[in-house]
Write an enzyme that holds these catalytic residues in place. Sequence first.
Site, mmCIF file in Angstrom:
data_model
loop_
_atom_site.group_PDB
_atom_site.id
_atom_site.type_symbol
_atom_site.label_atom_id
_atom_site.label_comp_id
_atom_site.label_asym_id
_atom_site.label_seq_id
_atom_site.Cartn_x
_atom_site.Cartn_y
_atom_site.Cartn_z
ATOM 1 N N ARG A 47 40.874 38.621 38.145
ATOM 2 C CA ARG A 47 40.679 39.319 39.426
ATOM 3 C C ARG A 47 42.009 39.496 40.151
ATOM 4 O O ARG A 47 42.249 40.519 40.788
ATOM 5 C CB ARG A 47 39.685 38.549 40.305
ATOM 6 C CG ARG A 47 38.255 38.649 39.778
ATOM 7 C CD ARG A 47 37.341 37.644 40.431
ATOM 8 N NE ARG A 47 37.061 37.971 41.815
ATOM 9 C CZ ARG A 47 36.620 37.087 42.702
ATOM 10 N NH1 ARG A 47 36.433 35.838 42.366
ATOM 11 N NH2 ARG A 47 36.381 37.466 43.930
ATOM 12 N N ARG B 112 39.241 49.462 47.183
ATOM 13 C CA ARG B 112 39.986 48.580 46.293
ATOM 14 C C ARG B 112 40.848 49.370 45.321
ATOM 15 O O ARG B 112 41.546 48.772 44.511
ATOM 16 C CB ARG B 112 38.999 47.733 45.479
ATOM 17 C CG ARG B 112 38.858 46.292 45.981
ATOM 18 C CD ARG B 112 37.780 45.667 45.148
ATOM 19 N NE ARG B 112 37.823 44.254 45.026
ATOM 20 C CZ ARG B 112 36.991 43.439 45.683
ATOM 21 N NH1 ARG B 112 36.165 43.899 46.586
ATOM 22 N NH2 ARG B 112 37.015 42.154 45.438
ATOM 23 N N LYS C 271 39.311 37.130 53.532
ATOM 24 C CA LYS C 271 38.874 38.351 54.226
ATOM 25 C C LYS C 271 37.472 38.177 54.829
ATOM 26 O O LYS C 271 37.228 38.583 55.947
ATOM 27 C CB LYS C 271 38.809 39.539 53.261
ATOM 28 C CG LYS C 271 40.109 39.951 52.661
ATOM 29 C CD LYS C 271 39.967 41.259 51.895
ATOM 30 C CE LYS C 271 39.023 41.211 50.711
ATOM 31 N NZ LYS C 271 39.451 40.339 49.612
ATOM 32 N N ARG D 268 35.585 27.350 46.522
ATOM 33 C CA ARG D 268 34.668 28.161 47.325
ATOM 34 C C ARG D 268 33.219 27.937 46.884
ATOM 35 O O ARG D 268 32.927 27.841 45.696
ATOM 36 C CB ARG D 268 35.044 29.637 47.163
ATOM 37 C CG ARG D 268 34.072 30.587 47.844
ATOM 38 C CD ARG D 268 34.702 31.875 48.235
ATOM 39 N NE ARG D 268 34.989 32.730 47.090
ATOM 40 C CZ ARG D 268 35.555 33.929 47.209
ATOM 41 N NH1 ARG D 268 35.908 34.381 48.401
ATOM 42 N NH2 ARG D 268 35.797 34.654 46.142
ATOM 43 N N ARG E 140 30.246 30.897 42.760
ATOM 44 C CA ARG E 140 30.085 32.214 42.147
ATOM 45 C C ARG E 140 30.631 32.173 40.720
ATOM 46 O O ARG E 140 31.661 31.569 40.474
ATOM 47 C CB ARG E 140 30.882 33.257 42.951
ATOM 48 C CG ARG E 140 30.082 33.875 44.058
ATOM 49 C CD ARG E 140 30.951 34.647 45.014
ATOM 50 N NE ARG E 140 31.852 35.613 44.387
ATOM 51 C CZ ARG E 140 32.599 36.465 45.070
ATOM 52 N NH1 ARG E 140 32.540 36.482 46.395
ATOM 53 N NH2 ARG E 140 33.399 37.306 44.454
HETATM 54 P P1 AMP Z 1 34.107 40.488 46.325
HETATM 55 O O1 AMP Z 1 32.922 39.716 46.772
HETATM 56 O O2 AMP Z 1 34.597 41.466 47.358
HETATM 57 O O3 AMP Z 1 35.218 39.626 45.783
HETATM 58 O O4 AMP Z 1 33.617 41.404 45.098
HETATM 59 C C1 AMP Z 1 33.113 40.832 43.916
HETATM 60 C C2 AMP Z 1 33.140 41.836 42.779
HETATM 61 O O5 AMP Z 1 32.355 42.979 43.120
HETATM 62 C C3 AMP Z 1 34.511 42.390 42.438
HETATM 63 O O6 AMP Z 1 35.262 41.545 41.602
HETATM 64 C C4 AMP Z 1 34.117 43.694 41.747
HETATM 65 O O7 AMP Z 1 33.619 43.459 40.434
HETATM 66 C C5 AMP Z 1 32.948 44.164 42.598
HETATM 67 N N1 AMP Z 1 33.422 44.988 43.741
HETATM 68 C C6 AMP Z 1 33.282 44.711 45.074
HETATM 69 N N2 AMP Z 1 33.834 45.670 45.828
HETATM 70 C C7 AMP Z 1 34.339 46.584 44.952
HETATM 71 C C8 AMP Z 1 35.067 47.808 45.108
HETATM 72 N N3 AMP Z 1 35.383 48.290 46.315
HETATM 73 N N4 AMP Z 1 35.426 48.479 43.980
HETATM 74 C C9 AMP Z 1 35.096 48.017 42.753
HETATM 75 N N5 AMP Z 1 34.457 46.875 42.536
HETATM 76 C C10 AMP Z 1 34.064 46.151 43.628
#
Ligand code: AMP
Length: 210
Positions: free
Chosen positions: A167, A88, A13, A123, A156
């Site tokens: 996840r 989400r 994404k 990644r 990460r």
């Molecule tokens: P991402 O970089 O989008 O994969 O987000 C990393 C982490 O941030 C996720 O695994 C969640 O712990 C938190 N996170 C990011 N966006 C959201 C969201 N919209 N709702 C809840 N947690 C989020």
Amino acid sequence: MKLILLGAPGAGKGTQAEVISQHLNIPTISTGNIIREALKSGTEMGMKAKEYMDSGKLVPDDVVIGIIKDRLAQDDCSNGFILDGFPRTIPQAEALDRMGIVIDKVIDIEVADETIARRVSGRRVCPACGASYHVDYKRPAVEGVCDKCGDTLVQRKDDHPDTVRERLHVYHEQTEPLKSYYAAQGKLTIVEGQEEVADTTRLTLAAVEA
Ligand code: AMP
């Protein structure tokens, strides 16, 4: 244009959001990046989010809804935006609707779980500017160094295999229902993620233009 990019963690994404952002000249808003920034600056919100993030769980809805509300109120969002990683959950999507934000399109990038597990383990990200790379598919010009700002790339913490499994579980349980939510509004387009990033990009841009 107001766009949402859906898809499992590691479906690509972020990469697609970058391309669309340049193509349409609208900002990408990544809640994950905003939370990581808050964590780096040591804010209270960042500290609270850390344990959820590190264990692969979602940060509570009220926290991310607050983040999005503030971010979308900024001037650079007036001509549209791309949401990467928000909503989400169904309550997050409902909150967006309640804010009076009319989303034009939702593009879901579909990638099989096994492919994701393989991709996410390779990644690498830039801790300074948030740019994302891959040891096989999207290498920086100089190994381990960010093309954009020159900082040292890292893996990460939540990209480690056990956390990735969690996840993906969270994605299927809480985020995937959003496909039906937006399909019911006639806004959903599914893009099958391809082996080559450029091929996925071609399909994504076609979906944006459709
Ligand atoms: P991402 O970089 O989008 O994969 O987000 C990393 C982490 O941030 C996720 O695994 C969640 O712990 C938190 N996170 C990011 N966006 C959201 C969201 N919209 N709702 C809840 N947690 C989020």
